[in-house]
Scaffold this active site. Sequence first.
Site, short mmCIF file in Angstrom:
data_model
loop_
_atom_site.label_atom_id
_atom_site.label_comp_id
_atom_site.label_asym_id
_atom_site.label_seq_id
_atom_site.Cartn_x
_atom_site.Cartn_y
_atom_site.Cartn_z
N GLU A 277 -33.32 3.98 10.19
CA GLU A 277 -32.66 5.23 9.77
C GLU A 277 -33.52 6.44 10.12
O GLU A 277 -33.01 7.48 10.55
CB GLU A 277 -32.38 5.22 8.26
CG GLU A 277 -31.41 4.13 7.80
CD GLU A 277 -30.05 4.24 8.48
OE1 GLU A 277 -29.61 5.35 8.79
OE2 GLU A 277 -29.43 3.18 8.71
N ASP A 358 -33.23 1.32 16.79
CA ASP A 358 -33.87 0.00 16.71
C ASP A 358 -35.24 0.04 17.40
O ASP A 358 -36.23 -0.48 16.87
CB ASP A 358 -33.00 -1.08 17.37
CG ASP A 358 -31.89 -1.57 16.46
OD1 ASP A 358 -31.89 -1.20 15.27
OD2 ASP A 358 -31.01 -2.32 16.94
ZN ZN Z 1 -28.09 2.95 12.89
#
Ligand code: ZN
Length: 410
Positions: A277, A358
Amino acid sequence: MTHTTLFYSIIAILVIEFIIETTLDYLNSKRYKDPIPQDLEDVYDVTEYQKSQDYKKINYKFGLFTSSFSLILTLCFLLFGGFEWIDTIARAVSDNNIIIAMVYFGCIMIGSDIITTPFSYYKTFVIEEKFGFNKMTKTTFFIDKLKGYAMMATIGGGLLALIIWFFEWAGTGFWIYAWALVAVFTLFMNLFYSRLIVPLFNKQKPLEEGSLKNKIEGYAKKVGFEIKNIFVIDGSKRSTKANAYFSGFGKEKRITLYDTLINDLEEDEIVAVLAHEVGHYKRNHIIFNLVISILMTGFTLFLLSLFINNPEVSKAIGVTQPSFHAALIGFGLLYSPISEVTGLIMNYLSRKFEYQADDFAKYTFAAKPLISSLKKLSKNSLSNLTPHPAYVFMHYSHPPLIARVKNLKA
Ligand SMILES: [Zn+2]
């Protein structure tokens, strides 16, 4: 263009979109039995895998049923003068254009919600219940609906009233003012959604002191991310499915973790999700999405301004007395191929952003806990491990699990 041509265009758009969606769903369902990729073999055991297969199948059938129902309903409404009928009702209430439009949209929205409520009721209390996801009581279900109506009436109604008022005052130039209004509103909502709207539906409290909070703060400090607001929301009030999201920016930025996420994942896995996030924020995805959505609104409103004064657009949906509200519905139906395309582009970008977030988590924290958290979240929501690429291309805002795992392992 005459209203007859527009009318048939609308019918064609509705039918073609239905065919495309149904074909995609069908293609996707043909992949349900595909062998599970090697990297994902540890996601399900035999019983869970069977359960996920059953869940996919039941949702596929249910989706086919609801989309067919909704197509037939919309077509009947168009063919048998439904929009004209509601227009007559709304015009009997008042002579004021703004009030007429409010009543008009109110009738359509509440009417269609009442018709579709049995479907959402079935989805929640039969399908989700059967697979152990549902935690919602029937009271919560109906109270949510009433709150939704109240919000729609105040926020949606308020915005619409102002936009029509701009139109009556500025003519087709209304779109500039409407754009400014919606832009300010979007910005405001992005900043204060968690403070103003979420509390109407959920309880949220700051994350408790303890080892999880220490780990999160340790990580945040390491990547130079100042975060004061980490909240835990009672998602378990409605469903066992877990989630986490980022909202706001500047001083108002906050991370919201579902209590279900905290129950399902280890501390390291939660930090990894959080790192993902933070990645969205650090890579400016939040601002980018905000800017794009404001630009897109401007584009849509500009197009609307080209059609709004054309009486043929109102007549295309069978309304004899042209008006802003009837033209708005006609425009909305005609615009849907364009919004399909913009939706496709947004999904494509969103999947790119997921990889970037990621990667951020991988390089600033670790890949392993993120992989295991993604696997657990997939397992706990019985998600599809073998989606059809065409389906992914059209509908997925996140890359499929296998692609994310491969990227994290690379
Ligand atoms: Zn995401």
